[in-house]
Design a protein around this motif. Structure first.
Motif, PDB file in Angstrom:
ATOM      1  N   GLU A   1      -5.847   8.143  -1.786  1.00 19.74           N
ATOM      2  CA  GLU A   1      -5.672   6.751  -1.368  1.00 19.74           C
ATOM      3  C   GLU A   1      -5.824   5.770  -2.525  1.00 19.74           C
ATOM      4  O   GLU A   1      -5.425   4.613  -2.431  1.00 19.74           O
ATOM      5  CB  GLU A   1      -6.670   6.389  -0.265  1.00 19.74           C
TER       6      GLU A   1
ATOM      7  N   SER B   1      -2.646   4.005  -4.145  1.00 17.94           N
ATOM      8  CA  SER B   1      -1.986   3.100  -3.199  1.00 17.94           C
ATOM      9  C   SER B   1      -2.835   1.853  -2.976  1.00 17.94           C
ATOM     10  O   SER B   1      -2.315   0.746  -2.823  1.00 17.94           O
ATOM     11  CB  SER B   1      -1.721   3.815  -1.883  1.00 17.94           C
TER      12      SER B   1
ATOM     13  N   HIS C   1       0.826  -1.205   0.000  1.00 17.42           N
ATOM     14  CA  HIS C   1       0.000   0.000   0.000  1.00 17.42           C
ATOM     15  C   HIS C   1       0.868   1.265   0.000  1.00 17.42           C
ATOM     16  O   HIS C   1       0.711   2.143  -0.846  1.00 17.42           O
ATOM     17  CB  HIS C   1      -0.931  -0.005   1.222  1.00 17.42           C
ATOM     18  N   GLU C   2       1.778   1.339   0.954  1.00 19.71           N
ATOM     19  CA  GLU C   2       2.604   2.552   1.060  1.00 19.71           C
ATOM     20  C   GLU C   2       3.474   2.721  -0.179  1.00 19.71           C
ATOM     21  O   GLU C   2       3.746   3.838  -0.608  1.00 19.71           O
ATOM     22  CB  GLU C   2       3.464   2.516   2.327  1.00 19.71           C
TER      23      GLU C   2
ATOM     24  N   HIS D   1       1.789   4.706  -2.804  1.00 14.61           N
ATOM     25  CA  HIS D   1       1.972   6.159  -2.648  1.00 14.61           C
ATOM     26  C   HIS D   1       3.355   6.567  -3.164  1.00 14.61           C
ATOM     27  O   HIS D   1       3.518   7.606  -3.795  1.00 14.61           O
ATOM     28  CB  HIS D   1       1.877   6.560  -1.170  1.00 14.61           C
TER      29      HIS D   1
HETATM   30 ZN   LIG Z   1      -2.506   5.287   2.175  1.00 13.27          ZN
END
Ligand SMILES: [Zn+2]
Length: 498
Positions: A315, A318, A286-287, A290
């Motif tokens: 969001e 990600s 997820h990170e 980003h």
């Molecule tokens: Zn996030």
């Protein structure tokens, strides 16, 4: 919140907790001068992680009930007066800006544009979510042999999860070794999609010895930027996981991006490998989504670089990156036993996939209740806000109006401890998580329809959306990418709500 912590007198009552949890409860009790006893601290949401495994039903009930009255007990830490004051001031400020309500004021500059659009989306999801939560309660009841209360939910959910899907997450950890997840999973998927390569640069000095720098290059050898991975928890670091930019990509000054991913993984003893949980693996993907948003940025002005997009949009990229975690080609490449090199058993992968809609009725209902609570408090005109005095009554009515009242599934945050909207920057924005998940699920479908993990797909995603930062209207970017407006069905399908 602190003095609501539950003091436990005997070890028997803690049956079900792990040795670690018991040890930290003993340490917490000692810190408060109750040596030889155990203290269960409160956390900032409705419920508590220990409710998943604690076998003592009376103790579970006590912990749940105390968790629901945080900052709501008519003492000097009662948040109700300050909450009402904030609601009034926000409504007044919105009026000064020429808007009817705070929600209109905030959402006007988001991709949703108006609270009505948010309500239209949430109302499509709410009935199915509650219906599923009620069906889940019936299932749990069979396993429990009695009615399911809010303090029973986590406990029986874990039992059923094990029975039904045979998922024992602790047995999976040896297959999720940090170096392999990072290089053979996260970097591998990014390379397949965007052609970028990663080379660790131990010679570069970062802000902390644990922060590792990687040089990122395009396939033709040209430079993309720097990625810094700072994975371990330490006393001086704040909790959670996040991405931040040290340098924003921009053509104005011809600067390449420097982006950081922070996690809070407990550091293993020296010489031992770092074995991640499935959740931590998910967080890493997820990170890094980003991070890709920051690294692949191709814009002129720093102000619109990378993740400088609307809050209800940020969001989304990600979340999309999480789709590769169990993607066959990727999982096969990184999820290997750290000692034997053996692959994560296919049966476990299938079970993880099958379990993805499990308990989503509960998760969606408790999330939606919080999201509409946020909107309700901020959809008052200044005249209406001035008339509200009964915080609990207002809260109950807002949840009821949406058909979300179901006692075994309390709202994830009640008003008095809803820090996202009264202490953080998410007022009128808590809906953003599910709003961006609509785009996420629709994008995941696009990748699947077009052959998945392929260079041409990554290129299209980068050129139309990921590389554009905030330089183009968000929904226009989405249309450029998808060829049409977003649809809600992929999200409903993913959450088992269709
Ligand atoms: Zn996030």
């Amino acid at each position: 919140t602190n003095d609501l912590a539950v003091l436990v007198q005997t070890l028997e009552e803690l049956d079900g907790l792990s040795e670690n949890e018991i040890a930290s409860a003993a340490a917490a009790a000692k810190d408060r001068g109750h040596e030889g006893k155990w203290l269960i601290g409160m956390v900032n949401f409705s419920g508590n992680p220990v409710l998943d495994s604690l076998t003592n039903r009376e103790l579970r009930k006590k912990i749940m009930q105390e968790s629901l009255v945080k900052a709501n007990r008519a003492n000097e830490n009662d948040n109700k007066p300050v909450l009402l004051q904030m609601v009034n001031l926000r409504a007044e400020r919105a009026k000064l800006f020429g808007k009817n309500t705070h929600a209109e004021h905030v959402i006007a500059v988001q991709t949703a544009e108006h609270p009505d659009n948010v309500h239209a989306m949430l109302r499509k999801i709410a009935p199915a979510a509650v219906r599923n939560a009620k069906a889940e309660a019936e299932d749990l009841k069979k396993s429990a042999g009695h009615e399911i209360e809010s303090w029973d939910w986590g406990f029986y959910t874990e039992q059923v999860r094990l029975e039904k899907y045979n998922i024992d997450t602790s047995k999976m950890r040896p297959y999720f070794e940090l170096e392999s997840v990072l290089k053979n999973g996260v970097f591998f998927a990014a390379n397949k999609l965007f052609g970028i390569t990663f080379k660790e640069r131990p010679d570069l000095t970062t802000y902390h010895p644990e922060a590792r720098a990687f040089e990122v290059n395009n396939e033709d050898g040209s430079k993309v930027g720097l990625f810094i991975g700072d994975f371990y928890t330490r006393d001086s670091k704040r909790g959670g996981a996040w991405m931040n930019n040290l340098v924003d990509q921009n053509f104005l000054f011809n600067q390449l991006p420097v982006v950081v991913n922070n996690l809070n993984i407990p550091k293993p003893p020296a010489g031992k490998p770092t074995l991640l949980t499935y959740d931590e693996t998910t967080t890493l993907f997820h990170e890094f989504g980003h991070a890709l948003h920051g690294l692949l940025s191709q814009v002129k002005y720093p102000r619109v670089s990378g993740t400088s997009v609307q809050r209800d949009f940020v969001e989304f990229p990600s979340q999309v990156n999480e789709m590769w975690i169990l993607w066959p080609e990727v999982v096969e490449n990184y999820a290997r036993h750290h000692e034997t090199g053996e692959k994560l058993p296919q049966e476990w992968i299938d079970n993880l996939k099958a379990a993805s809609t499990f308990n989503e009725g509960h998760a969606t209902t408790s999330y939606l209740a919080a999201a509409i609570l946020d909107l309700a408090w901020h959809s008052l005109t200044s005249e209406e806000a001035a008339k509200v005095t009964d915080v609990e009554g207002f809260e109950a009515q807002a949840i009821k109006d949406y058909g979300l009242e179901f006692a075994p599934v309390p709202t994830r945050y009640r008003s008095t401890y809803f820090s996202h909207i009264f202490a953080g920057g998410y007022s009128s924005g808590y809906y953003g998580y599910i709003w961006s998940e609509v785009l996420d699920a629709d994008t995941v479908d696009w990748f699947k329809e077009n052959g998945g993990l392929q260079r041409k797909n990554g290129e299209h995603f980068k050129n139309t959306l990921l590389g554009r930062g905030g330089s183009i209207d968000s929904m226009q970017m989405f249309r450029n990418f998808r060829g049409r407006d977003s649809k809600i069905e992929p999200l409903l399908k993913r959450r088992g709500l269709l």
